[in-house]
Design a protein around this motif. Structure first.
Motif, mmCIF file in Angstrom:
data_model
loop_
_atom_site.group_PDB
_atom_site.id
_atom_site.type_symbol
_atom_site.label_atom_id
_atom_site.label_comp_id
_atom_site.label_asym_id
_atom_site.label_seq_id
_atom_site.Cartn_x
_atom_site.Cartn_y
_atom_site.Cartn_z
ATOM 1 N N ARG A 40 -30.126 -60.646 45.467
ATOM 2 C CA ARG A 40 -28.805 -60.329 44.910
ATOM 3 C C ARG A 40 -28.452 -61.260 43.756
ATOM 4 O O ARG A 40 -27.878 -60.815 42.750
ATOM 5 C CB ARG A 40 -27.747 -60.410 46.005
ATOM 6 N N ASP A 41 -28.754 -62.544 43.878
ATOM 7 C CA ASP A 41 -28.467 -63.475 42.783
ATOM 8 C C ASP A 41 -29.367 -63.219 41.582
ATOM 9 O O ASP A 41 -28.960 -63.433 40.429
ATOM 10 C CB ASP A 41 -28.640 -64.913 43.268
ATOM 11 N N ARG B 154 -28.008 -60.377 39.139
ATOM 12 C CA ARG B 154 -26.678 -60.499 38.535
ATOM 13 C C ARG B 154 -26.733 -60.334 37.018
ATOM 14 O O ARG B 154 -27.715 -60.672 36.375
ATOM 15 C CB ARG B 154 -26.073 -61.862 38.859
ATOM 16 N N ASN C 43 -20.709 -58.556 34.181
ATOM 17 C CA ASN C 43 -19.971 -58.064 35.339
ATOM 18 C C ASN C 43 -18.937 -59.058 35.841
ATOM 19 O O ASN C 43 -18.056 -58.681 36.627
ATOM 20 C CB ASN C 43 -20.941 -57.737 36.477
ATOM 21 N N TYR C 44 -19.031 -60.321 35.420
ATOM 22 C CA TYR C 44 -18.141 -61.356 35.930
ATOM 23 C C TYR C 44 -17.310 -62.026 34.838
ATOM 24 O O TYR C 44 -16.213 -62.510 35.115
ATOM 25 C CB TYR C 44 -18.957 -62.429 36.651
ATOM 26 N N TYR C 45 -17.813 -62.069 33.604
ATOM 27 C CA TYR C 45 -17.115 -62.764 32.522
ATOM 28 C C TYR C 45 -17.098 -61.893 31.278
ATOM 29 O O TYR C 45 -18.022 -61.115 31.027
ATOM 30 C CB TYR C 45 -17.799 -64.108 32.199
ATOM 31 N N ASP D 10 -12.122 -62.002 37.057
ATOM 32 C CA ASP D 10 -11.365 -61.966 38.305
ATOM 33 C C ASP D 10 -9.994 -62.599 38.157
ATOM 34 O O ASP D 10 -8.979 -61.982 38.453
ATOM 35 C CB ASP D 10 -12.155 -62.667 39.414
ATOM 36 N N ASP E 66 -12.714 -65.380 32.746
ATOM 37 C CA ASP E 66 -13.185 -64.826 34.010
ATOM 38 C C ASP E 66 -12.527 -63.467 34.254
ATOM 39 O O ASP E 66 -11.313 -63.321 34.111
ATOM 40 C CB ASP E 66 -12.853 -65.788 35.154
ATOM 41 N N ASP F 237 -21.232 -71.105 36.238
ATOM 42 C CA ASP F 237 -22.216 -70.068 36.581
ATOM 43 C C ASP F 237 -23.385 -70.120 35.613
ATOM 44 O O ASP F 237 -23.255 -70.609 34.474
ATOM 45 C CB ASP F 237 -21.582 -68.674 36.534
ATOM 46 N N ARG G 59 -19.971 -70.181 41.166
ATOM 47 C CA ARG G 59 -19.043 -69.191 41.707
ATOM 48 C C ARG G 59 -19.716 -67.885 42.101
ATOM 49 O O ARG G 59 -19.339 -67.260 43.077
ATOM 50 C CB ARG G 59 -17.935 -68.917 40.693
ATOM 51 N N HIS G 60 -20.722 -67.451 41.357
ATOM 52 C CA HIS G 60 -21.312 -66.138 41.602
ATOM 53 C C HIS G 60 -22.824 -66.243 41.762
ATOM 54 O O HIS G 60 -23.585 -65.548 41.088
ATOM 55 C CB HIS G 60 -20.965 -65.171 40.471
ATOM 56 N N GLY G 61 -23.251 -67.098 42.671
ATOM 57 C CA GLY G 61 -24.673 -67.215 42.935
ATOM 58 C C GLY G 61 -25.370 -68.176 41.988
ATOM 59 O O GLY G 61 -24.754 -68.795 41.112
#
Length: 577
Positions: A98-99, A102, A106-108, A131, A129, A174, A5-7
């Motif tokens: 960018r990946d 990470r 920041n995402y979970y 989001d 998550d 991820d 999902r995020h790279g």
């Protein structure tokens, strides 16, 4: 890894125009990025060329300038600028940077108080998550506590889970790699393991029925067939690595079984590539621990070892936790495995169907070349028949439970249908009322027209028929400087007949000839006269054109008023006084 999902972690290398931290100018350098570590070399030979700088990208801020194909990486105390030659290289490096920067937080969001499991150097926590709030399981690998070999296994498992994608395999969402820890975000399975499910039952009820065993077997064999097609060997199929999810109907738990734990999985090219001894002793196939009799070398193995482990799993489910090859220690277990003597004469095997025994014998054949493969085993008649029985039993049980629960689902559907019917009926009434009103208006207008009664105009209709505001000087045409006429015009007063000489003089002075064909054309004129005078003057444009003798006007008009005068106000809208 495209489904992450995020790279994802990257391995990329190539040339670029690099301005390293502390350098005054950008120079052409060779770069290598492995996951989160960026190393800049003086040349392409990584073994002999000089290392100019090495940076950890985790937590760094990456920005880019598309017009110049330039990437800027900002660290807490410095920054690094990279400029690429082509658009393709720019897009690849920009994504990799960018990946690599990470951070999992920041995402979970991880919940430390809810630990789902723990190992020698890793722990699994519950999380969600940031989001969409989906529940996830986050495996945290502590790199400071594991050896180099253990770290290789952890990275291999993460890479394998990111690669595979199958509905009967626990999915990886991820992967976040950092210098001190690696976070593997996986699908959250709310239930227990298959082993815990069996041990939670009373000892007399631990053996699974053939329908339940067939349902679990069908799903595991399907996932292993997928791995075999992808040239992957799992090497650790056992009840502890089969996860379950909770369902509303507890009888459907076998349909939620999924394969997990790819810590020992490996890519293979043939069925004899692997030689190392790994796995759980009771589930290890004979070829894993065997040696060649001629040169005493280990015999290679591949995907058939997973089919053997599934056969052990089937034996374990039908007997309530017993194993076909067991012993007090690993040596005795390996000896029993090499012998591969399967006894199906003791309880409970006499009461088990021949189809289940046939599948078991095919999966536990000691020769891997003759052993039934996962792709063929999933099409065994016993699995197909048992699944059909389970499906029919499930539908019958669901029907019975629905009646016992008051048909909750049926009640919801009926309530929704009733609400929709009421809404449709109200809409229908509104349409009918509009149609009735329309028909009544039509009948009324027909009656009024039939009896010759004009319909009274509404204010809106008057506004639509009303002319625009009259221009300046329009009062001379009989209108006020407003929207509506200021009077109802009266019949025009007729003057007496003129003599022939007066008519001729009037026509000549006005510029028109009575002999022409257009007699209807007229020009606004004004006749003015004093009240007591004997003659009036006809003027046009303020000039005197002709004099009219009072005595020439007819007697009827003269006798009606002793002294009179009139003004012609344009196009038949004059007013007599």
């Amino acid at each position: 890894m495209t489904h992450l999902r995020h790279g994802r972690p990257h391995r990329i290398h190539g040339w670029g125009l690099v301005k390293a931290p502390g350098a005054r100018f950008a120079q052409r350098r060779y770069m290598r990025l492995i996951h989160y570590t960026l190393t800049v070399f003086d040349g392409p030979d990584e073994d002999t060329d000089l290392v100019l700088c090495e940076q950890i990208l985790v937590g760094a801020q990456v920005s880019s300038v598309n017009r110049r194909r330039e990437i800027v990486i900002r660290f807490p105390n410095d920054r690094l600028t990279v400029q690429l030659r082509t658009e393709k290289e720019y897009q690849a490096w920009d994504r990799a940077f960018r990946d690599g920067s990470r951070v999992a937080d920041n995402y979970y969001k991880l919940v430390p108080s809810r630990k789902l499991g723990a190992g020698a150097f890793s722990s699994v926590f519950f999380g969600f998550d940031s989001d969409d709030g989906d529940h996830v399981a986050i495996k945290v690998v502590d790199k400071t506590r594991c050896s180099r070999a253990e770290l290789v296994f952890a990275e291999s498992e993460a890479r394998m889970m990111a690669y595979v994608r199958h509905p009967f395999i626990v999915q990886c969402r991820d992967i976040f790699d950092a210098p001190h820890a690696m976070h593997v975000v996986m699908e959250y399975m709310s239930g227990s393991t298959l082993e815990q499910r069996m041990l939670a039952r009373p000892p007399a009820e631990r053996p699974f029925s053939e329908t339940i065993a067939a349902t679990v077997m069908a799903r595991i064999l399907s996932s292993l067939a997928y791995l075999e097609a992808e040239r992957i060997c799992h090497r650790d199929v056992k009840p502890e690595n089969i996860l379950l999810s909770t369902t509303q109907n507890d009888d459907l738990w076998p349909t939620s079984a999924r394969l997990s734990d790819f810590g020992l999985a490996a890519f293979i090219d043939t069925d004899f590539d692997l030689t190392d001894i790994v796995g759980t002793p009771n589930y290890v196939a004979p070829e894993v621990i065997s040696r060649d009799e001629l040169n005493n070398e280990r015999v290679g193995y591949g995907s058939p070892v997973d089919a053997w482990a599934v056969g052990i799993l089937l034996f374990w489910m039908l007997t309530g936790g017993k194993l076909p090859f067991d012993g007090p220690d690993s040596g005795a277990i390996f000896k029993a495995v090499r012998a591969a003597e399967l006894d199906l004469e003791v309880a409970p095997w006499p009461s088990i169907s021949s189809g289940a025994k046939s599948l078991l014998k095919g999966l536990l054949h000691p020769n891997p070349r003759i052993r039934l493969r996962s792709t063929a085993a999933r099409m065994h008649p016993w699995l197909l028949c048992a699944q059909e029985v389970h499906s029919a039993t499930h539908h019958a049980h669901a029907y019975t439970n629905s009646h016992q629960r008051g048909m909750v689902l049926g009640v919801k559907k009926r309530v929704r249908a009733a609400v929709r019917a009421i809404m449709a009926y109200n809409l229908f009434l509104q349409l009918v009322n509009k149609q009735v009103i329309r028909e009544q208006e039509t009948v009324r207008s027909e009656r009024l027209r039939k009896h010759g009664i004009a319909k009274k105009a509404s204010l809106g209709e008057k506004m639509q028929r009303a002319p625009e505001r009259a221009p300046a000087g329009a009062d001379g045409l009989g209108y006020n400087v407003g929207l509506f006429p200021s009077f109802v015009p009266k019949r025009r007063a007729r003057a007496g007949p003129l003599s022939s000489s007066q008519k001729k003089e009037s026509n000549v002075s006005s510029g028109f000839s009575t002999t022409g064909s257009d007699h209807s054309r007229s020009l606004p004129t004004r006749v003015s006269g004093e009240s007591g005078s004997s003659a009036g003057s006809l003027t046009r444009g303020g000039e005197k054109q002709v004099s009219i003798d009072r005595s020439s006007v007819g007697s009827k008009s003269s006798t009606k008023s002793g002294s009179w005068g009139f003004k012609l106000r344009g196009r038949g809208t004059d007013k007599g006084s």
